[in-house]
Design a protein around this motif. Structure first.
Motif, PDB file in Angstrom:
ATOM      1  N   ASN A 118      34.510  36.787  22.739  1.00  0.00           N
ATOM      2  CA  ASN A 118      33.147  37.123  22.359  1.00  0.00           C
ATOM      3  C   ASN A 118      33.156  38.445  21.599  1.00  0.00           C
ATOM      4  O   ASN A 118      33.806  39.406  22.028  1.00  0.00           O
ATOM      5  CB  ASN A 118      32.238  37.281  23.595  1.00  0.00           C
ATOM      6  CG  ASN A 118      32.006  35.964  24.295  1.00  0.00           C
ATOM      7  OD1 ASN A 118      32.454  35.754  25.415  1.00  0.00           O
ATOM      8  ND2 ASN A 118      31.332  35.052  23.642  1.00  0.00           N
ATOM      9  N   GLY A 119      32.452  38.458  20.469  1.00  0.00           N
ATOM     10  CA  GLY A 119      32.339  39.707  19.711  1.00  0.00           C
ATOM     11  C   GLY A 119      33.529  40.008  18.817  1.00  0.00           C
ATOM     12  O   GLY A 119      33.591  41.077  18.205  1.00  0.00           O
ATOM     13  N   SER A 120      34.492  39.066  18.707  1.00  0.00           N
ATOM     14  CA  SER A 120      35.683  39.342  17.891  1.00  0.00           C
ATOM     15  C   SER A 120      35.419  39.193  16.387  1.00  0.00           C
ATOM     16  O   SER A 120      36.284  39.563  15.583  1.00  0.00           O
ATOM     17  CB  SER A 120      36.845  38.440  18.322  1.00  0.00           C
ATOM     18  OG  SER A 120      36.478  37.093  18.177  1.00  0.00           O
ATOM     19  N   GLN A 167      25.090  29.142  14.424  1.00  0.00           N
ATOM     20  CA  GLN A 167      24.965  28.951  15.886  1.00  0.00           C
ATOM     21  C   GLN A 167      23.563  28.464  16.264  1.00  0.00           C
ATOM     22  O   GLN A 167      23.400  27.743  17.230  1.00  0.00           O
ATOM     23  CB  GLN A 167      25.267  30.266  16.604  1.00  0.00           C
ATOM     24  CG  GLN A 167      26.738  30.463  16.847  1.00  0.00           C
ATOM     25  CD  GLN A 167      27.039  31.722  17.659  1.00  0.00           C
ATOM     26  OE1 GLN A 167      26.165  32.300  18.292  1.00  0.00           O
ATOM     27  NE2 GLN A 167      28.273  32.145  17.633  1.00  0.00           N
TER      28      GLN A 167
HETATM   29  N1  LIG Z   1      23.700  42.680  12.634  1.00  0.00           N
HETATM   30  C1  LIG Z   1      24.578  43.332  13.401  1.00  0.00           C
HETATM   31  N2  LIG Z   1      24.493  44.662  13.588  1.00  0.00           N
HETATM   32  C2  LIG Z   1      25.385  45.332  14.335  1.00  0.00           C
HETATM   33  N3  LIG Z   1      26.405  44.744  14.973  1.00  0.00           N
HETATM   34  C3  LIG Z   1      26.528  43.398  14.855  1.00  0.00           C
HETATM   35  C4  LIG Z   1      25.622  42.636  14.063  1.00  0.00           C
HETATM   36  N4  LIG Z   1      26.017  41.335  14.114  1.00  0.00           N
HETATM   37  C5  LIG Z   1      27.097  41.301  14.914  1.00  0.00           C
HETATM   38  N5  LIG Z   1      27.404  42.534  15.350  1.00  0.00           N
HETATM   39  C6  LIG Z   1      28.539  42.900  16.203  1.00  0.00           C
HETATM   40  O1  LIG Z   1      29.715  42.455  15.572  1.00  0.00           O
HETATM   41  C7  LIG Z   1      30.637  41.944  16.522  1.00  0.00           C
HETATM   42  C8  LIG Z   1      31.065  40.557  16.110  1.00  0.00           C
HETATM   43  O2  LIG Z   1      29.970  39.669  16.226  1.00  0.00           O
HETATM   44  P1  LIG Z   1      30.154  38.110  15.960  1.00  0.00           P
HETATM   45  O3  LIG Z   1      28.825  37.473  16.198  1.00  0.00           O
HETATM   46  O4  LIG Z   1      30.797  37.909  14.653  1.00  0.00           O
HETATM   47  O5  LIG Z   1      31.195  37.731  17.112  1.00  0.00           O
HETATM   48  P2  LIG Z   1      31.710  36.305  17.586  1.00  0.00           P
HETATM   49  O6  LIG Z   1      33.202  36.370  17.606  1.00  0.00           O
HETATM   50  O7  LIG Z   1      31.107  35.222  16.770  1.00  0.00           O
HETATM   51  O8  LIG Z   1      31.164  36.295  19.065  1.00  0.00           O
HETATM   52  P3  LIG Z   1      30.652  35.105  20.036  1.00  0.00           P
HETATM   53  O9  LIG Z   1      31.879  34.305  20.386  1.00  0.00           O
HETATM   54  O10 LIG Z   1      30.114  35.840  21.216  1.00  0.00           O
HETATM   55  O11 LIG Z   1      29.621  34.309  19.295  1.00  0.00           O
HETATM   56  C9  LIG Z   1      29.944  42.038  17.886  1.00  0.00           C
HETATM   57  O12 LIG Z   1      30.407  43.188  18.541  1.00  0.00           O
HETATM   58  C10 LIG Z   1      28.480  42.180  17.538  1.00  0.00           C
HETATM   59  O13 LIG Z   1      27.808  42.943  18.492  1.00  0.00           O
END
Ligand SMILES: Nc1ncnc2c1ncn2[C@@H]1O[C@H](COP(=O)(O)OP(=O)(O)OP(=O)(O)O)[C@@H](O)[C@H]1O
Length: 219
Positions: A38-40, A81
């Motif tokens: 998550n968050g990667s 999503q």
């Molecule tokens: N608009 C934004 N402003 C600031 N930070 C953001 C924004 N969008 C995403 N992030 C941060 O960027 C990082 C990556 O987010 P992302 O949604 O790409 O992760 P992910 O791998 O798709 O996660 P998940 O598996 O939980 O969906 C996270 O730490 C998130 O908090």
């Protein structure tokens, strides 16, 4: 052979470097699985390829053509999503808009055929997700980016989505991410892990343990 290619992707949100020189590519006929905690940055990477997020740096190519935003090429579609088909649209309308080339095969899926006149507002969350995933899988673009297509789906529908991706990959390339990692391993030709802002090639489950995506139960 047509290829989608993105290199040197760097993106910083505030003070946090989410992606730091990431590379990923995908050819027609290929399913590339994208895993990560998550968050990667998986969704961020897909949005950068599609063009809905402008990164700090990227180099995006479709064959020899340099792209600024993927969607402008009309060859890249993206399943976000969250729901993206408006509630008031019927299944039949959505298919007319997105799926002209492979429509007949899509209509062979019983659930699709039986619900052509129904509006998206009248489906359950999982049913809507199933239909949106199928519509993207069968869309006219050459590449599809699927962000969590299995979320909300019961096992039988997960299997159906996997089968349809398997059928359509003869015509398309897919980059697909989901936390149902076993389904990602099943459906993908190869897997890339995002970790600490970088991309890693994954050859087997042990690599996922090594990079801290899966717990090491033997430790
Ligand atoms: N608009 C934004 N402003 C600031 N930070 C953001 C924004 N969008 C995403 N992030 C941060 O960027 C990082 C990556 O987010 P992302 O949604 O790409 O992760 P992910 O791998 O798709 O996660 P998940 O598996 O939980 O969906 C996270 O730490 C998130 O908090």
């Amino acid at each position: 052979m047509q290829e989608l290619f993105i290199d040197s992707v760097t993106h910083i949100f505030g003070e946090q470097t989410i992606l730091n020189g990431v590379f990923i590519n995908c050819k027609i006929g290929e399913v590339v699985g994208l895993l990560g905690r998550n968050g990667s940055g998986k969704s961020t990477l897909l949005k950068i390829i599609f063009g809905s997020i402008k990164p700090d740096n990227k180099y995006l190519k479709l064959d020899d053509k340099l792209l600024t935003k993927g969607y402008l090429s009309k060859e890249i579609s993206y399943l976000p999503q969250d729901n993206f088909i408006p509630n008031e649209i019927t299944v039949s309308d959505a298919i007319e808009i997105f799926c002209k080339t492979h429509q007949q095969k899509l209509l062979e899926i019983q659930f699709v055929y039986n619900n052509l006149k129904k509006k998206f507002r009248n489906f359950s969350g999982g049913e809507s997700r199933f239909l949106e995933a199928l519509i993207l899988i069968y869309s006219d673009s050459k590449f599809a980016l699927l962000d969590e297509p299995f979320s909300q789906l019961a096992p039988l529908l997960v299997d159906e989505v996997k089968q349809q991706i398997h059928y359509m990959k003869q015509f398309k390339g897919f980059i697909i991410t989901d936390h149902y990692y076993r389904s990602i391993l099943d459906v993908s030709n190869r897997v890339v892990l995002l970790h600490n802002g970088s991309n890693y090639k994954i050859n087997n489950i042990d690599d996922l343990i090594l990079h801290g995506y899966l717990p090491d139960l033997k430790a």
